[in-house]
Write a protein that holds these residues in place. Structure first.
Motif, PDB file in Angstrom:
ATOM      1  N   PHE A  69       0.834  -1.205   0.000  1.00 33.10           N
ATOM      2  CA  PHE A  69       0.000   0.000   0.000  1.00 33.10           C
ATOM      3  C   PHE A  69       0.867   1.254   0.000  1.00 33.10           C
ATOM      4  N   VAL A  70       1.937   1.244   0.768  1.00 34.78           N
ATOM      5  CA  VAL A  70       2.803   2.421   0.869  1.00 34.78           C
ATOM      6  C   VAL A  70       3.790   2.490  -0.294  1.00 34.78           C
ATOM      7  N   VAL A  71       4.464   1.386  -0.566  1.00 32.94           N
ATOM      8  CA  VAL A  71       5.546   1.384  -1.550  1.00 32.94           C
ATOM      9  C   VAL A  71       5.030   1.524  -2.983  1.00 32.94           C
ATOM     10  N   LEU A  72       3.887   0.943  -3.285  1.00 33.57           N
ATOM     11  CA  LEU A  72       3.388   0.927  -4.662  1.00 33.57           C
ATOM     12  C   LEU A  72       2.324   1.994  -4.927  1.00 33.57           C
ATOM     13  N   ARG A  73       2.313   3.056  -4.156  1.00 28.68           N
ATOM     14  CA  ARG A  73       1.282   4.089  -4.312  1.00 28.68           C
ATOM     15  C   ARG A  73       1.293   4.694  -5.716  1.00 28.68           C
ATOM     16  N   LYS A  74       2.455   5.076  -6.226  1.00 31.92           N
ATOM     17  CA  LYS A  74       2.531   5.691  -7.558  1.00 31.92           C
ATOM     18  C   LYS A  74       2.117   4.709  -8.644  1.00 31.92           C
ATOM     19  N   GLU A  75       2.566   3.481  -8.518  1.00 37.27           N
ATOM     20  CA  GLU A  75       2.215   2.465  -9.519  1.00 37.27           C
ATOM     21  C   GLU A  75       0.723   2.159  -9.480  1.00 37.27           C
ATOM     22  N   ARG A  76       0.136   2.148  -8.283  1.00 37.22           N
ATOM     23  CA  ARG A  76      -1.302   1.908  -8.155  1.00 37.22           C
ATOM     24  C   ARG A  76      -2.099   3.048  -8.781  1.00 37.22           C
ATOM     25  N   ASP A  77      -1.646   4.279  -8.574  1.00 32.16           N
ATOM     26  CA  ASP A  77      -2.310   5.430  -9.190  1.00 32.16           C
ATOM     27  C   ASP A  77      -2.215   5.374 -10.710  1.00 32.16           C
ATOM     28  N   ARG A  78      -1.068   4.952 -11.222  1.00 33.95           N
ATOM     29  CA  ARG A  78      -0.887   4.820 -12.672  1.00 33.95           C
ATOM     30  C   ARG A  78      -1.813   3.734 -13.229  1.00 33.95           C
ATOM     31  N   ALA A  79      -1.894   2.609 -12.544  1.00 32.33           N
ATOM     32  CA  ALA A  79      -2.780   1.524 -12.982  1.00 32.33           C
ATOM     33  C   ALA A  79      -4.233   1.957 -12.908  1.00 32.33           C
ATOM     34  N   SER A  80      -4.585   2.710 -11.877  1.00 30.48           N
ATOM     35  CA  SER A  80      -5.950   3.202 -11.731  1.00 30.48           C
ATOM     36  C   SER A  80      -6.312   4.148 -12.868  1.00 30.48           C
ATOM     37  N   ALA A  81      -5.383   5.009 -13.261  1.00 32.17           N
ATOM     38  CA  ALA A  81      -5.636   5.925 -14.376  1.00 32.17           C
ATOM     39  C   ALA A  81      -5.855   5.151 -15.671  1.00 32.17           C
ATOM     40  N   GLN A  82      -5.112   4.070 -15.866  1.00 30.86           N
ATOM     41  CA  GLN A  82      -5.299   3.237 -17.064  1.00 30.86           C
ATOM     42  C   GLN A  82      -6.674   2.590 -17.056  1.00 30.86           C
ATOM     43  N   VAL A  83      -7.109   2.107 -15.910  1.00 30.07           N
ATOM     44  CA  VAL A  83      -8.426   1.472 -15.816  1.00 30.07           C
ATOM     45  C   VAL A  83      -9.522   2.503 -16.075  1.00 30.07           C
ATOM     46  N   VAL A  84      -9.385   3.692 -15.505  1.00 33.69           N
ATOM     47  CA  VAL A  84     -10.391   4.741 -15.716  1.00 33.69           C
ATOM     48  C   VAL A  84     -10.458   5.122 -17.190  1.00 33.69           C
ATOM     49  N   ALA A  85      -9.308   5.257 -17.831  1.00 37.96           N
ATOM     50  CA  ALA A  85      -9.288   5.598 -19.264  1.00 37.96           C
ATOM     51  C   ALA A  85      -9.962   4.508 -20.087  1.00 37.96           C
ATOM     52  N   ARG A  86      -9.707   3.262 -19.743  1.00 34.33           N
ATOM     53  CA  ARG A  86     -10.314   2.146 -20.475  1.00 34.33           C
ATOM     54  C   ARG A  86     -11.831   2.128 -20.283  1.00 34.33           C
ATOM     55  N   VAL A  87     -12.292   2.369 -19.060  1.00 35.16           N
ATOM     56  CA  VAL A  87     -13.731   2.400 -18.790  1.00 35.16           C
ATOM     57  C   VAL A  87     -14.394   3.553 -19.540  1.00 35.16           C
ATOM     58  N   ASP A  88     -13.752   4.719 -19.543  1.00 32.97           N
ATOM     59  CA  ASP A  88     -14.301   5.862 -20.276  1.00 32.97           C
ATOM     60  C   ASP A  88     -14.390   5.573 -21.768  1.00 32.97           C
ATOM     61  N   ARG A  89     -13.381   4.913 -22.314  1.00 33.36           N
ATOM     62  CA  ARG A  89     -13.384   4.555 -23.733  1.00 33.36           C
ATOM     63  C   ARG A  89     -14.526   3.586 -24.046  1.00 33.36           C
ATOM     64  N   VAL A  90     -14.746   2.618 -23.181  1.00 35.94           N
ATOM     65  CA  VAL A  90     -15.839   1.657 -23.388  1.00 35.94           C
ATOM     66  C   VAL A  90     -17.189   2.365 -23.290  1.00 35.94           C
TER      67      VAL A  90
END
Length: 96
Positions: free
Chosen positions: A53-74
Motif C-alpha cells: 500500500f505504501v511502496v506501490l502508491r505511484k504504480e497503483r495510481d498509474r494503474a488506476s488511471a489506465q483502468v479509468v481511461a479504459r472504462v471511459d473509452r468503453v
C-alpha cells in the motif's frame, strides 16, 4: 496493470521468504500442528499488504488511471453504438 500485479507479487514473495526464514529458525512462532505452511502464507499476506500500500502508491495510481481511461473509452463506444441504433430506428420509423 500487469506491472503493478507483478510488483505486488514480488513484495509478497519477499515477505514470504523472510517469514519462512523467521518461522523455521524459531524466531517467529510456528503454527499449530500441520498448519505451518498456512501460517507462513497468512502472516506474509498480512505483512505484505501495508508494505504494498505504501511502496506501490505511484504504480497503483498509474494503474488506476489506465483502468479509468479504459472504462471511459468503453462508455464512449457504447454511447456511440446506442446513438447509431437510435438513429437507425428513427430513420426506419420515418419510412413507415
Amino acid at each position: 496493470m500487469g506491472r503493478y500485479t507483478l510488483m505486488r507479487l514480488g513484495i509478497f514473495a519477499g515477505c514470504f521468504m523472510v517469514v519462512w526464514g523467521l518461522v523455521y529458525s524459531g524466531i517467529a512462532p510456528r503454527g499449530l500442528g500441520g498448519s505451518n505452511f498456512m501460517w507462513v502464507i497468512l502472516l506474509s499476506l498480512v505483512i505484505s499488504a501495508p508494505i504494498s500500500f505504501v511502496v506501490l502508491r505511484k504504480e497503483r495510481d498509474r494503474a488506476s488511471a489506465q483502468v479509468v481511461a479504459r472504462v471511459d473509452r468503453v462508455k464512449t463506444n457504447l454511447e456511440r453504438n446506442r446513438n447509431q441504433e437510435d438513429t437507425a430506428d428513427d430513420t426506419a420509423r420515418e419510412g413507415i
